[in-house]
Design an enzyme around this catalytic site. Sequence first.
Site: not given
Ligand code: DQA
Length: 149
Positions: A111, A78, A14-15, A22, A81, A27, A104, A102
């Site tokens: 964070r 990835n 998501p997102n 964003r 959240a 990011y 990020h 994994e």
């Molecule tokens: C994320 C880190 C997560 O905590 C966050 O909710 C994201 C992006 C990252 O790529 O840094 O949506 O996965």
Amino acid sequence: MATPRHNILVLNGPNLNMLGVREPQVYGFHTLADIEADCQEYAEELGFAVDFRQTNSEGELVTLIQQARGACSGLVINAGAYTHTSIAIHDALKILEVPIIEVHLSNPQAREAFRHTSYISPVAKGTICGFGGHGYILALNALRSLLEG
Ligand code: DQA
């Protein structure tokens, strides 16, 4: 392209479709399409085929992971959240019998405390975080080492 040596699934949660607009201070300014283009270019160098997906839905991520069984030889994820909340994604990944990396963009450990728990890490071969979009390239390279020695 010749027959790919490996099919790699890259899943984004998501997102991540909002990258570029964003929180760019966290990011960066690259969009998910930019990251996909870099992955496709690097995958071609490696002789891999990359299926690059994004969904905002937890259930769809579970379905995509289930469908990856027998269809790919490595997974980059990835989970956004859902990393910090999803037992369903954890359980689906546990059934997959291929190496999982994994990724990020940010470093969740640096964070908020609610980002310090990952339900992905216990079922991943390893985690790459804090390197922005380049983390996906590092993950493909890690899969190359794992799959081809
Ligand atoms: C994320 C880190 C997560 O905590 C966050 O909710 C994201 C992006 C990252 O790529 O840094 O949506 O996965």
